[in-house]
Design an enzyme around this catalytic site. Sequence first.
Site, PDB file in Angstrom:
ATOM      1  N   PHE B 241       1.594  14.592  13.810  1.00  0.00           N
ATOM      2  CA  PHE B 241       3.021  14.242  13.806  1.00  0.00           C
ATOM      3  C   PHE B 241       3.439  13.374  14.989  1.00  0.00           C
ATOM      4  CE2 PHE B 241       2.346  18.595  12.117  1.00  0.00           C
ATOM      5  CZ  PHE B 241       2.420  18.266  10.770  1.00  0.00           C
ATOM      6  N   GLY B 468      -4.076  15.085   7.413  1.00  0.00           N
ATOM      7  CA  GLY B 468      -3.512  15.902   6.343  1.00  0.00           C
ATOM      8  C   GLY B 468      -2.832  15.079   5.274  1.00  0.00           C
ATOM      9  N   ASN B 644      -0.728   8.404  -4.471  1.00  0.00           N
ATOM     10  CA  ASN B 644      -1.195   9.692  -5.000  1.00  0.00           C
ATOM     11  C   ASN B 644       0.004  10.631  -5.127  1.00  0.00           C
ATOM     12  OD1 ASN B 644      -2.156  12.420  -5.174  1.00  0.00           O
ATOM     13  ND2 ASN B 644      -4.152  11.730  -4.460  1.00  0.00           N
ATOM     14  N   LYS B 646       0.327  13.632  -5.869  1.00  0.00           N
ATOM     15  CA  LYS B 646       0.195  14.998  -5.359  1.00  0.00           C
ATOM     16  C   LYS B 646       0.387  15.036  -3.844  1.00  0.00           C
ATOM     17  CE  LYS B 646      -2.596  17.624  -7.724  1.00  0.00           C
ATOM     18  NZ  LYS B 646      -3.765  18.316  -8.271  1.00  0.00           N
ATOM     19  N   THR B 647      -0.348  14.191  -3.133  1.00  0.00           N
ATOM     20  CA  THR B 647      -0.257  14.222  -1.670  1.00  0.00           C
ATOM     21  C   THR B 647       1.067  13.629  -1.192  1.00  0.00           C
ATOM     22  OG1 THR B 647      -1.585  12.204  -1.668  1.00  0.00           O
ATOM     23  CG2 THR B 647      -2.724  14.249  -1.185  1.00  0.00           C
ATOM     24  N   GLN B 651       3.903  15.120   1.538  1.00  0.00           N
ATOM     25  CA  GLN B 651       4.285  14.420   2.762  1.00  0.00           C
ATOM     26  C   GLN B 651       5.809  14.434   2.913  1.00  0.00           C
ATOM     27  OE1 GLN B 651       1.895  14.118   4.986  1.00  0.00           O
ATOM     28  NE2 GLN B 651       2.160  11.950   5.299  1.00  0.00           N
ATOM     29  N   GLY B 714       5.016   3.291   2.906  1.00  0.00           N
ATOM     30  CA  GLY B 714       4.803   4.295   3.954  1.00  0.00           C
ATOM     31  C   GLY B 714       5.681   5.488   3.700  1.00  0.00           C
ATOM     32  N   GLY B 716       5.096   8.885   5.361  1.00  0.00           N
ATOM     33  CA  GLY B 716       4.920  10.035   6.253  1.00  0.00           C
ATOM     34  C   GLY B 716       6.161  10.470   7.011  1.00  0.00           C
ATOM     35  N   GLU B 717       7.088   9.561   7.209  1.00  0.00           N
ATOM     36  CA  GLU B 717       8.191   9.902   8.111  1.00  0.00           C
ATOM     37  C   GLU B 717       9.568   9.937   7.471  1.00  0.00           C
ATOM     38  OE1 GLU B 717       7.113   8.185  12.344  1.00  0.00           O
ATOM     39  OE2 GLU B 717       6.284   6.948  10.756  1.00  0.00           O
TER      40      GLU B 717
END
Lengths: 157, 750
Positions: B241, B468, B644, B646-647, B651, B714, B716-717
């Site tokens: 993170f 992850g 993806n 699922k992932t 996230q 992107g 992740g955030e």
Amino acid sequence: MRVNVIVNGEAMTADDVWEGESLLYALRERLGLPGAKNACEQGECGSCTVYLDGIPVCACLVAIGQAEGRSVVTVEGLADGESLDEVQRAFVECGAVQCGFCTPGLIVQAHSLIASTSGVPEDAEIREALAGNLCRCTGYEKILDAVRLAAARKAAL
Amino acid sequence: MRYVGQPIDRLDGVAKTTGAARFSAEYPYPNLAYAALVHATIARGRITRIDTGTARKTPGVLAVITHGNAPEMKPAPKPNQFDMSTLAAATSVNYLNTDEVYWNGQPVAVVVAETLDVAREAAYLIEVEYAEYPAAVDFAAEEGNARPQKSTMLSEADGRKGDAEAALADAPFALDLRYTTAQVNHNAIEPHSTTAYWDGDHLILHEGSQNVAWVRDHLAIRFDLPKQNVRVISPFVGGAFGGKSFVWPGTVLTALAAKVTGRPVRMMLTREGVFRTVGGRTPSIQRVAIGAQLDGSMTALIHTSVCQVGRTGGWSEQVTSVSRHLYDAANIQVQQNLVGMDLLANTIMRAPGESIGSFALEATVDELAYELGLDPIELRARNEPARNPLDGKAFSHRLLMECFEEGAKEFGWAGRPQEPGSMRDGRWLIGMGVAAAYHPAWRFPANLTVRLSDDGTVLIRCGLHEMGMGSATAVSQIAADALCVPMAAVTVAYGDTALPDTTTAGASSQTASVTASLLAACAKLDRAVFTLARKTPGSPLRGLRRADVTARDGGLYNGSRGESYHDILRRAGRASVEARVGADTRLGEIADQVRSMSKFLLDRRRWVKAACGAQFCEVLVDSDTGETRISRWLGVFDVGRVVNAKTAASQLRGGIVMGIGLALTEETLVDPRNGRIVNASLSEYHVPVHADIPVIDVRYLDDPDPTMPLGVVGIGEVGVTGVAGAVANAVFHATGKRIRDLPITLDKLL
């Protein structure tokens, strides 16, 4: 002291161990089983959850001397050879795994919850049972999915 | 595309569920020794005496290292924007090479012993005396000492359009509000851990990292080694993170301890050790002022912030970034300010800036909507810009209002009574809140190779990081589609400096960065293989043009004429064909960096690119105790193409849960007298647990961004942004109380 523990069904010993050392440290550093994780050392995060005589415990809070002669099952002991346990399979399929650091503890805790419940546990029951296992990645939702799926499959067996 | 977009199981799932995955503290070495840290107990000063006698005599102790006996290390290099690896140092302190203390918690000694318990016991027996200097450690008291932050190539700290103060003074409706947010820490479940050993003048390190190349480059400098003598291995990272982006003291000191003892050494920080030696997210003080016409159109938007940095380092968060992009105000002024403190360097944490900046902005917008008697979504629609508000640049892609529309429908937004305190279920007051999510899209250069072997398998060698997110799985999906081979034929080697340098796993940029290079390498590989097939005697593809040939089913075909990659390579007598993106010489690397930086700057001059979304939240607030529970959540996001399903959903969901922690429970408490973190543990720092979180519904529009590789923006955030704003707005709707100070703990509601 010499410690004798049955780990994942196998009798194991370690020599020159200080009896106050944690079961977690002994598993990870002396017995070559780093599956149980070390993340808080105070029983807050649940990452080190293992079975001790069939009961899930935080291995960081158990002194190795207390485990003398007893039976320990870790995440490494749940699969039957190449064949994953239903809980492990469901975690992979549901996307309940991300970084994977909380995963071993969660799997043991979830395994225990399912073993002690008949059928599929209620959501509230799952959330409460897993409240002691912190996860910082997944947002928890898919862990819940995985527990329901594994419980349903086990119930159908 | 056969694989991209599908909900494919992550490739490392089995390794992680069976305990087979090896994290950095889990590599066995014969003769392994264990290290523990001694932390300074003052904020600023000098060590006057350090008594290690009893510690040294403890049976099992191998070494006690202090500034009195530590081998000399080179200092951290000065940051230079043209050599990104110089940014790797988390602090400028030359640990154990100085008697100066710069923060409460700085390591002042390392004990190495045969077992961890012995190392820790001996660490407790070390006595340190200090001469204390005056220190600034109370953030709230230091606000007046803040100075304007300087803009850099990567981060703009100020901006202005028109005269926002004058427009605010003239506006028929105006709000001018102050917000504060607490320091928070990443608390990745894996504490920072290093296993290090020296093989002659080669240093090998197992280290959970978001940037293995930075760790390698930094340690090469500190230990005065050629960088090829340092190898950093990091295939599994237990969450990060932002907290594992830079090189923190534990990493350097483990390498030092291994050097001193001549043994492999492992240091796994305690949770307390993580709090004391790895920075968190800065606290902030923010001002958001909005002026508006009666119809809600904004005439003025002012957003300023004060954040802290440590005197020996710290990353400034782009707190006002959201106010540059979200609303079409006629006059805008943004300004970030920093105050230097005698505390551990703070660092980047998931959506640095946008996470806390969006709280202040989105709470103010909500407040304005109530003042004007408008629905908060309608107010946003009236101020939705066609171009970037601050500078008129084009948006590459923006479906923010579409996110609000879909979310409002799904969440049942329109049906709620707007009056605060009007919904109740027994003791529980019910409220609903909404906020915008926003995070800029980034892309950096990434090197990699793609190798096709004569058995038909594909190997991608790429120093990417897997904390992850599912990076390796996503890369496999993309490569399998690009080369038309089954995913099972693709292997990705990652997390190792023995592989080509990729990029930092930060700023939600890794997938986009790697995808650009991967697609280029696959295209190169395709050309090379086709050329080989065309020229090989006896090949069914001999003499054909590329345009006549299609890649499918793991081979190249023209109708039924053609053959598998396996046959093409065998016929040509080649064991493999490889394509590479990125230079493999130092000079080439520098040229690549300059090229990519100018491309990056040109791109930024042209487009504003971002992920965005709409966060919907329902809270229950206990009318007697003030306890706040989240009862429902929906996030609808525009994140470009989803690789993806699922992932990706996890996230976003994980970001939302981290945002709920920021909003309600998480706070790193710094003692204002001595700068010591007082709740350095998971029992007193409250990360949301399973039982705190309701069902979180996450949706995305899955509309590719035309300017990004494969349309990837992107992911992740953006999930953490807007969350605290939505919670605060829902709490207001439930209680009629505006809480402008995070976290919203129950004492603030009573």
